[in-house]
Design an enzyme around this catalytic site. Structure first.
Site, short mmCIF file in Angstrom:
data_model
loop_
_atom_site.label_atom_id
_atom_site.label_comp_id
_atom_site.label_asym_id
_atom_site.label_seq_id
_atom_site.Cartn_x
_atom_site.Cartn_y
_atom_site.Cartn_z
N GLY A 101 -46.17 -5.94 12.70
CA GLY A 101 -45.76 -7.34 12.58
C GLY A 101 -46.65 -8.29 13.37
N TRP A 156 -47.38 -11.81 11.76
CA TRP A 156 -46.21 -12.68 11.81
C TRP A 156 -46.06 -13.29 13.21
CZ3 TRP A 156 -40.55 -10.53 10.93
CH2 TRP A 156 -39.68 -11.60 10.73
N ARG A 162 -47.91 -7.68 2.61
CA ARG A 162 -47.60 -6.76 1.53
C ARG A 162 -46.19 -7.08 1.04
NH1 ARG A 162 -45.42 -1.67 0.56
NH2 ARG A 162 -44.57 -1.67 2.66
N GLY A 192 -43.33 -7.16 3.63
CA GLY A 192 -42.63 -7.80 4.74
C GLY A 192 -41.15 -7.49 4.76
N LYS A 194 -49.78 -2.58 12.40
CA LYS A 194 -48.83 -2.65 11.28
C LYS A 194 -47.37 -2.81 11.73
CE LYS A 194 -50.76 -3.08 8.31
NZ LYS A 194 -51.59 -4.33 8.17
N TYR A 244 -39.46 -5.87 15.20
CA TYR A 244 -39.64 -6.50 13.88
C TYR A 244 -38.28 -6.68 13.21
CZ TYR A 244 -41.60 -6.99 9.11
OH TYR A 244 -41.94 -7.42 7.85
N SER A 275 -46.67 1.26 5.95
CA SER A 275 -47.49 0.06 5.93
C SER A 275 -48.94 0.40 6.27
CB SER A 275 -46.93 -0.95 6.95
OG SER A 275 -47.68 -2.12 6.96
N HIS A 285 -54.43 -4.26 20.68
CA HIS A 285 -53.68 -3.05 20.34
C HIS A 285 -53.77 -2.03 21.49
CE1 HIS A 285 -52.91 -4.35 16.32
NE2 HIS A 285 -54.13 -4.22 15.89
#
Ligand code: A3P
Length: 348
Positions: free
Chosen positions: A91, A94, A312, A314, A89, A242, A184, A153
């Protein structure tokens, strides 16, 4: 899973495939997993019954732990591999789009770009999904052309030496203010929570997050691992925030191009190629595409997530809508203490 792999399940680590792996070695990893699991500390899970703590990090027992052990024991990186690493969560979606578009910009035109019809998670898959996929013709890591774009991750300090030594692959790490990560993550995981379980309250999610008990948590240890790695080997790890990407996307995308070995030429800059990439990958564009509104994302045979859940709001600072003053103070204090002396800061 998507951003993290919440409920990825595989009965046996032998389900994980790679042509390069030897069945005896796989067997040993399977044994290591079975012997290790019962002795690990347990914490409450956000969407699974519990998480287990392994080598300092909280992982889903049936998915993330198995994946980690497989990667530690068997994964063979190529020097050209490009890894996108993140705490869930932060980014990831993106950055997947931005890296894919940057690396492949001479292959595709912007009018009929693959990102217009294919979700970022399909263009730039999670290593985990590959390892668990039974259909080898669909996900055969060994047949992937270089540079392979793979997302993880896994905390930096848990990666095998073959991935962290100086000669091997490169990493782009994206992090985000933990207050926005928490919000988020809480909203995202409640959407994925099995229907028969009551939603997890924000208070409970907050407590768990503060204690470090969340997928691949503690958040601060995850971030610090890549931060310190990036200070030691800046040519190997590009550390991004981010918030910086939101503020100055053109600057960050140009840095991304330089770091990955795909620098933008003056001609490209004057033709507006960087702007085109930023526009293509913007929240406003991606979130309104049909593929990201209606399609599902298959992370494994058991984990399917609607693409729309990855988009969601952003925004930077949406935590203000959800967190109380007390929550903000406590989380900021933990962040301050954990990052003290590291040189890393979040927010202004
Ligand atoms: P919010 O829930 O705060 O809106 P991840 O991809 O690591 O799962 O992170 C998801 C977060 O990134 C979500 O944050 C999501 O809305 C945001 N996001 C997804 N695509 C984005 C984009 N193109 N630009 C900015 N933010 C984006």
């Amino acid at each position: 899973m998507a951003a993290f792999q919440p409920s990825l399940e595989c009965d046996n680590i032998s389900n994980i495939h790679s042509e390069q792996t030897d069945s005896d070695l796989i067997q040993k990893t399977d044994e290591r997993y079975r012997e290790t699991l019962p002795n690990l500390p347990k914490g409450k899970g956000w969407i699974t019954e519990h998480l287990v703590q392994y080598q300092g990090f909280w992982l889903t027992p049936n998915a993330a732990l198995k994946i980690l052990m497989w990667v530690q024991d068997h994964f063979k990186p190529r020097p050209t591999d490009i890894f996108l690493a993140s705490f869930p969560k932060s980014g990831t979606t993106w950055l997947k789009a931005l890296i894919f578009a940057t690396v492949n910009r001479t292959r595709y035109g912007f009018a009929d770009h693959p990102l217009l019809t294919t979700g970022p998670h399909d263009c730039f898959p999670f290593l985990d999904a590959h390892l668990q996929e039974k259909d080898r013709s669909r996900f055969d890591l060994d047949r992937f052309p270089s540079p392979r774009l793979l997302s993880i991750h896994i905390p930096y300090i848990l990666l095998p030496n073959s991935m962290t030594d100086h000669q091997s692959c490169r990493f782009v790490y994206i992090c985000r203010d933990p207050k926005d990560v928490l919000v988020s993550k809480w909203l995202f995981l409640n959407k994925l929570r099995p229907k028969d379980l009551p939603p997890i309250s924000l208070e409970e999610a907050f407590e768990l997050f503060c204690q470090g008990i969340s997928h691949y948590g503690p958040f601060w240890d995850h971030v610090l691992g890549y931060w310190e790695g990036s200070l030691e080997t800046p040519e190997k790890i590009l550390f991004l925030k981010y918030e910086d990407l939101k503020k100055e996307p053109l600057v960050v995308v140009k840095r991304l191009g330089d770091f990955l070995g795909y620098p933008f030429s003056l001609e490209e800059e004057s033709k507006g190629v960087v702007e085109e990439i930023v526009k293509l990958c913007s929240f406003e564009n991606l979130s309104t595409l049909e593929v990201n509104k209606v399609s599902e994302q298959k992370f494994s045979k058991d984990t399917i997530i609607d693409n729309r859940h990855f988009f969601r709001k952003g925004k930077v600072g949406d935590w203000k809508t959800y967190l109380t003053t007390e929550m903000v103070e406590r989380l900021d204090e933990i962040t301050y203490e954990k990052l003290l002396g590291s040189g890393l800061v979040f927010g202004s």
